[in-house]
Design a protein around this motif. Sequence first.
Motif, PDB file in Angstrom:
ATOM      1  N   ILE A  28       0.968  -1.385  -0.020  1.00 13.79           N
ATOM      2  CA  ILE A  28      -0.092   0.121  -0.123  1.00 13.79           C
ATOM      3  C   ILE A  28       0.931   0.930   0.198  1.00 13.79           C
ATOM      4  O   ILE A  28       1.634   1.238   0.996  1.00 13.79           O
ATOM      5  CB  ILE A  28      -0.875   0.142   1.055  1.00 13.79           C
ATOM      6  N   TYR A  29       0.883   1.956  -0.942  1.00 12.82           N
ATOM      7  CA  TYR A  29       1.896   3.273  -1.087  1.00 12.82           C
ATOM      8  C   TYR A  29       1.330   4.237  -0.346  1.00 12.82           C
ATOM      9  O   TYR A  29       0.124   4.580  -0.336  1.00 12.82           O
ATOM     10  CB  TYR A  29       1.934   3.493  -2.703  1.00 12.82           C
ATOM     11  N   GLU A  30       2.152   4.911   0.161  1.00 14.35           N
ATOM     12  CA  GLU A  30       2.063   6.318   0.890  1.00 14.35           C
ATOM     13  C   GLU A  30       2.080   7.396  -0.151  1.00 14.35           C
ATOM     14  O   GLU A  30       3.306   7.971  -0.002  1.00 14.35           O
ATOM     15  CB  GLU A  30       2.689   6.274   2.233  1.00 14.35           C
ATOM     16  N   THR A  31       1.178   8.146  -0.486  1.00 20.01           N
ATOM     17  CA  THR A  31       1.362   9.127  -1.688  1.00 20.01           C
ATOM     18  C   THR A  31       1.838  10.392  -0.958  1.00 20.01           C
ATOM     19  O   THR A  31       2.233  11.201  -1.605  1.00 20.01           O
ATOM     20  CB  THR A  31       0.168   9.078  -2.551  1.00 20.01           C
ATOM     21  N   GLN A  32       1.333  10.480   0.250  1.00 19.45           N
ATOM     22  CA  GLN A  32       1.654  11.872   0.762  1.00 19.45           C
ATOM     23  C   GLN A  32       3.019  12.184   1.358  1.00 19.45           C
ATOM     24  O   GLN A  32       3.528  12.998   1.661  1.00 19.45           O
ATOM     25  CB  GLN A  32       0.713  12.156   2.056  1.00 19.45           C
ATOM     26  N   LYS A 153       9.158  -3.718   7.197  1.00 24.48           N
ATOM     27  CA  LYS A 153       8.198  -2.912   7.181  1.00 24.48           C
ATOM     28  C   LYS A 153       6.589  -3.400   7.046  1.00 24.48           C
ATOM     29  O   LYS A 153       6.650  -4.601   6.075  1.00 24.48           O
ATOM     30  CB  LYS A 153       8.414  -1.726   6.015  1.00 24.48           C
ATOM     31  N   ASP A 154       5.721  -2.750   7.530  1.00 21.13           N
ATOM     32  CA  ASP A 154       4.073  -3.554   7.373  1.00 21.13           C
ATOM     33  C   ASP A 154       3.856  -2.953   5.959  1.00 21.13           C
ATOM     34  O   ASP A 154       3.020  -2.116   5.904  1.00 21.13           O
ATOM     35  CB  ASP A 154       3.220  -3.050   8.342  1.00 21.13           C
ATOM     36  N   THR A 155       4.364  -3.328   4.770  1.00 18.65           N
ATOM     37  CA  THR A 155       4.120  -2.897   3.418  1.00 18.65           C
ATOM     38  C   THR A 155       2.514  -3.022   2.864  1.00 18.65           C
ATOM     39  O   THR A 155       2.027  -2.105   2.127  1.00 18.65           O
ATOM     40  CB  THR A 155       4.828  -3.544   2.454  1.00 18.65           C
ATOM     41  N   ASN A 156       1.890  -4.009   3.459  1.00 13.77           N
ATOM     42  CA  ASN A 156       0.595  -4.090   3.022  1.00 13.77           C
ATOM     43  C   ASN A 156      -0.527  -3.122   4.249  1.00 13.77           C
ATOM     44  O   ASN A 156      -1.649  -3.391   3.902  1.00 13.77           O
ATOM     45  CB  ASN A 156       0.140  -5.331   2.613  1.00 13.77           C
ATOM     46  N   LYS A 157      -0.069  -2.722   5.119  1.00 14.72           N
ATOM     47  CA  LYS A 157      -0.730  -1.912   6.145  1.00 14.72           C
ATOM     48  C   LYS A 157      -1.753  -2.646   6.894  1.00 14.72           C
ATOM     49  O   LYS A 157      -3.029  -2.026   6.953  1.00 14.72           O
ATOM     50  CB  LYS A 157      -1.375  -0.626   5.452  1.00 14.72           C
ATOM     51  N   ASP A 158      -1.613  -4.175   7.038  1.00 16.52           N
ATOM     52  CA  ASP A 158      -2.543  -4.785   7.935  1.00 16.52           C
ATOM     53  C   ASP A 158      -2.449  -4.882   9.380  1.00 16.52           C
ATOM     54  O   ASP A 158      -2.999  -5.561  10.171  1.00 16.52           O
ATOM     55  CB  ASP A 158      -2.871  -6.205   6.987  1.00 16.52           C
ATOM     56  N   GLY A 159      -1.336  -4.156   9.890  1.00 19.38           N
ATOM     57  CA  GLY A 159      -1.197  -3.983  11.240  1.00 19.38           C
ATOM     58  C   GLY A 159       0.003  -5.295  11.677  1.00 19.38           C
ATOM     59  O   GLY A 159       0.343  -5.486  12.762  1.00 19.38           O
ATOM     60  N   LYS A 160       0.528  -6.095  10.734  1.00 19.73           N
ATOM     61  CA  LYS A 160       1.252  -7.333  11.368  1.00 19.73           C
ATOM     62  C   LYS A 160       2.594  -7.226  10.365  1.00 19.73           C
ATOM     63  O   LYS A 160       2.481  -7.064   9.168  1.00 19.73           O
ATOM     64  CB  LYS A 160       0.381  -8.629  10.787  1.00 19.73           C
ATOM     65  N   ASP A 165       4.320  -9.300   3.593  1.00 22.73           N
ATOM     66  CA  ASP A 165       4.603  -8.096   3.326  1.00 22.73           C
ATOM     67  C   ASP A 165       5.983  -8.541   2.498  1.00 22.73           C
ATOM     68  O   ASP A 165       6.233  -9.624   2.223  1.00 22.73           O
ATOM     69  CB  ASP A 165       5.215  -7.707   4.630  1.00 22.73           C
ATOM     70  N   ILE A 166       6.545  -7.300   2.143  1.00 25.15           N
ATOM     71  CA  ILE A 166       7.581  -7.465   1.258  1.00 25.15           C
ATOM     72  C   ILE A 166       8.857  -8.150   2.021  1.00 25.15           C
ATOM     73  O   ILE A 166       9.409  -7.587   3.079  1.00 25.15           O
ATOM     74  CB  ILE A 166       8.149  -6.062   0.600  1.00 25.15           C
TER      75      ILE A 166
END
Length: 240
Positions: A28-32, A153-160, A165-166
């Motif tokens: 999940i990319y963090e565009t900000q 890093k939690d790259t898929n933003k699921d809290g785990k 993840d990558i």
Amino acid sequence: MKRYLSIATICLSVFCSCTKDTEKPKVIYETQKSKTETTYQKIDSTQIKIADLPIKFNGTNYLLHPVGNVRVYNTGSSRYGSSKINSQVSYKISNYATPEITGFITNVMFQHKDSLSLKPLTENKMEILSITFLDELALKTNKQLLVYSLVDKDTNKDGKYDDNDIKTLYISTINGQKFTKLTKDLHELLDWQLIDTKLYFRSIEDINKNGEFDSNDTVHYSFINLLNDTWQPEVYNPLG
């Protein structure tokens, strides 16, 4: 009857389609945030940790204590009806088969065999999937190094932090020093291989930024010379 079957088939198709659409991508990319900004979560000191008994690779002077969490498994069984579910607790963090340690490892404590002091591998939150001692390199050069496959890093933003993840590639000395990341941020590790004194590895980059790694993305080829003082990956192209 045929009409009811047709309606049921359509509903099932819609349900399957919706289920597939809701599957979480690997990134999940963090565009900000700036593309060059990398942030790592620190280890939560409030969590209760346990450690396995120490592991010592042959020919080395350091003990490795794999650290992780107690895991509770739901067996799905019930003794007194469906309201009571049995569970099993596992205190096992890792598995060791020379020259590799695998498991659910959140950190490693390093200890010289003649000392009582211990030092952690990292202060950042991680899920270490494997630790490999480069025993062939040690026999040839006396250089004792460890290679890690892990999630940082939690790259898929699921809290785990898990294998959804990558996966990344790291390296360190046998005592956990010079802990260095080799793969680039948001590059998924495919595999690695030791040949003589060089470590070769492949990673894949999500070029189209759809959150998945597929045939439309780019595979990168790299190696490092393990005899160098600094481990700087060099790019090569085996396809010409």
